[in-house]
Design an enzyme around this catalytic site. Structure first.
Site, PDB file in Angstrom:
ATOM      1  CG  ASP A  18      39.882  49.008  36.570  1.00 35.97           C
ATOM      2  OD1 ASP A  18      39.609  47.968  37.217  1.00 35.97           O
ATOM      3  OD2 ASP A  18      40.273  50.062  37.099  1.00 35.97           O
ATOM      4  CG  ASN A  66      43.725  41.334  39.359  1.00 36.22           C
ATOM      5  OD1 ASN A  66      43.654  41.377  38.132  1.00 36.22           O
ATOM      6  ND2 ASN A  66      43.632  42.447  40.091  1.00 36.22           N
TER       7      ASN A  66
HETATM    8  C1  IPE Z   1      44.055  46.136  36.384  1.00 34.72           C
HETATM    9  O1  IPE Z   1      42.975  46.493  37.165  1.00 34.72           O
HETATM   10  C2  IPE Z   1      44.019  44.666  36.077  1.00 34.72           C
HETATM   11  C3  IPE Z   1      42.965  44.201  35.173  1.00 34.72           C
HETATM   12  C4  IPE Z   1      42.057  44.942  34.597  1.00 34.72           C
HETATM   13  C5  IPE Z   1      42.979  42.806  34.892  1.00 34.72           C
HETATM   14  P1  IPE Z   1      43.064  46.554  38.766  1.00 34.72           P
HETATM   15  O2  IPE Z   1      41.713  46.911  39.240  1.00 34.72           O
HETATM   16  O3  IPE Z   1      43.633  45.263  39.262  1.00 34.72           O
HETATM   17  O4  IPE Z   1      44.121  47.691  39.006  1.00 34.72           O
HETATM   18  P2  IPE Z   1      44.273  48.708  40.239  1.00 34.72           P
HETATM   19  O5  IPE Z   1      44.241  47.871  41.483  1.00 34.72           O
HETATM   20  O6  IPE Z   1      43.120  49.661  40.176  1.00 34.72           O
HETATM   21  O7  IPE Z   1      45.568  49.410  40.005  1.00 34.72           O
HETATM   22  C1  IPE Z   2      38.434  44.753  36.375  1.00 38.46           C
HETATM   23  O1  IPE Z   2      37.464  45.267  37.231  1.00 38.46           O
HETATM   24  C2  IPE Z   2      38.521  43.236  36.385  1.00 38.46           C
HETATM   25  C3  IPE Z   2      39.716  42.693  37.033  1.00 38.46           C
HETATM   26  C4  IPE Z   2      40.666  43.387  37.568  1.00 38.46           C
HETATM   27  C5  IPE Z   2      39.851  41.260  37.065  1.00 38.46           C
HETATM   28  P1  IPE Z   2      37.717  45.368  38.795  1.00 38.46           P
HETATM   29  O2  IPE Z   2      37.374  44.041  39.419  1.00 38.46           O
HETATM   30  O3  IPE Z   2      39.075  45.850  39.097  1.00 38.46           O
HETATM   31  O4  IPE Z   2      36.616  46.424  39.236  1.00 38.46           O
HETATM   32  P2  IPE Z   2      36.872  47.763  40.051  1.00 38.46           P
HETATM   33  O5  IPE Z   2      37.967  48.496  39.343  1.00 38.46           O
HETATM   34  O6  IPE Z   2      37.248  47.376  41.441  1.00 38.46           O
HETATM   35  O7  IPE Z   2      35.550  48.468  39.957  1.00 38.46           O
HETATM   36 MG    MG Z   3      39.902  47.704  39.178  1.00 35.54          MG
END
Ligand code: IPE
Ligand code: IPE
Ligand code: MG
Length: 244
Positions: A18, A66
Site C-alpha cells: 500500500d 479497487n
Molecule cells: C489494499 O489497499 C488493497 C491493495 C493493496 C491491493 P487499499 O488502498 O485499497 O486499502 P484502503 O482503501 O486503504 O483500506
Molecule cells: C496500493 O497503493 C496499490 C493498490 C491498492 C492497487 P494505493 O493505490 O492504495 O496508494 P495509496 O494508499 O492511496 O497511497
Molecule cells: Mg491504499
C-alpha cells in the site's frame, strides 16, 4: 543484524503493498507512476524472500473494492498487471517460482486471463517459492465462493455438515498454509478485506514506509520482529510451558 535460523523464518508471508498513490503525490507525479514504481519493487522482494527460505509469498495486487477507483487508474493498474506478467513469467520460471493467482479472475479481460493461465501452467512444477498474487480478491468474496464450491462438490450433503476443515480446501489459499506474517506498508493499520479467514493467527507488521520505498532491509527488520513473537494460538506460551 543477527542471522535468523531457518526455523525463525516464516513459511508464509503475505504483503499488502500500500501507498503507491501517496508516494507519487509526494513527488508531484501521476498516480500511474506510483503504481509502476510499486510494481518494480516486487521482483526484488520475491527474490529476497526466496533467498531467505520463505516458501510462500502472497501479494495483494488489486482488491474487489479497487474497482471503485477512477476508470483511468483501474486501467493503468490492469496494464501494469499485464506488463508485469509478460516481463516476469520467464524470470520466475528460471528462478523456481511457482505462480498462482487468486481472486475472481472472470472480471479481467480475456488477454489477461490467458496470460495468468499460461504463467500458472508454465511454473506449476516449480518448488523454490510459491508466489500467490491476489487480484480482484476480497476475503469476504473468498469465503462466499468457498461455501458455494463446497455445496457444488457435495450436492447431496446438508450445509449443516460443513465444518472448517471441509471448507478450507475450497478457499482460494487452499494450496498454502495460513500466513505467519503479514506486512502492510503505507501506514494504515487495517486488513482491508485481505485474507480474512487465513489471518486468524497471523502476526501483523505495519510500517509507515510507502510500498515503492519498501526495501530488503525493511523486510529483514520485519523478519526480526517476527522472530521475537510468542505465538500462542490461544493456548499457553511455549516459554511458559518450557518453564513448567
Ligand atoms: C489494499 O489497499 C488493497 C491493495 C493493496 C491491493 P487499499 O488502498 O485499497 O486499502 P484502503 O482503501 O486503504 O483500506
Ligand atoms: C496500493 O497503493 C496499490 C493498490 C491498492 C492497487 P494505493 O493505490 O492504495 O496508494 P495509496 O494508499 O492511496 O497511497
Ligand atoms: Mg491504499
Amino acid at each position: 543484524m543477527q542471522i535468523l535460523t531457518p526455523a525463525a523464518i516464516p513459511s508464509h508471508i503475505a504483503i499488502i503493498m500500500d501507498g503507491n498513490r501517496r508516494w507519487a503525490s509526494q513527488r508531484g507525479l501521476p498516480r500511474a507512476i506510483g503504481h509502476a514504481s510499486g510494481a518494480r519493487r516486487v521482483r526484488q522482494i520475491v527474490e529476497a524472500c526466496s533467498e531467505r527460505g520463505v516458501s510462500h509469498l502472497t501479494l495483494f495486487a488489486f482488491s474487489t473494492e479497487n474497482w471503485q477507483r477512477p476508470a483511468d487508474e483501474v486501467s493503468s493498474l490492469m496494464s501494469l498487471l499485464v506488463n508485469y506478467l509478460q516481463k516476469e513469467i520467464c524470470n520466475m520460471h528460471t528462478n523456481g517460482v511457482r505462480l498462482k493467482i487468486v481472486g475472481d479472475l472472470s472480471r479481467f479481460d480475456q488477454r489477461l486471463q490467458n496470460l495468468m493461465a499460461s504463467g500458472q501452467a508454465l511454473t506449476s512444477n516449480n518448488s523454490k517459492i510459491s508466489l500467490t498474487i491476489a487480484a480482484n480478491y476480497g476475503g469476504r468474496w473468498d469465503i462466499v465462493q468457498a461455501v458455494k464450491a463446497w455445496q457444488a462438490t457435495n450436492p447431496a450433503v446438508n450445509l449443516s455438515s460443513l465444518d472448517e476443515a471441509g471448507l478450507r480446501p475450497h478457499l482460494s489459499m487452499g494450496h498454502a498454509p495460513d500466513p505467519d506474517l503479514l506486512i502492510r506498508t503505507g501506514g494504515e493499520s487495517r486488513i482491508s478485506n485481505f485474507l480474512l479467514w487465513q489471518m486468524a493467527y497471523t502476526e501483523l507488521f505495519f510500517t509507515d514506509k510507502l510500498w515503492p520505498d519498501f526495501s530488503v532491509a525493511l523486510l529483514d527488520e520485519a523478519l526480526h520482529w517476527y522472530s521475537a513473537r510468542d505465538r500462542r494460538f490461544g493456548a499457553s506460551s511455549v516459554h511458559a510451558q518450557r518453564a513448567k
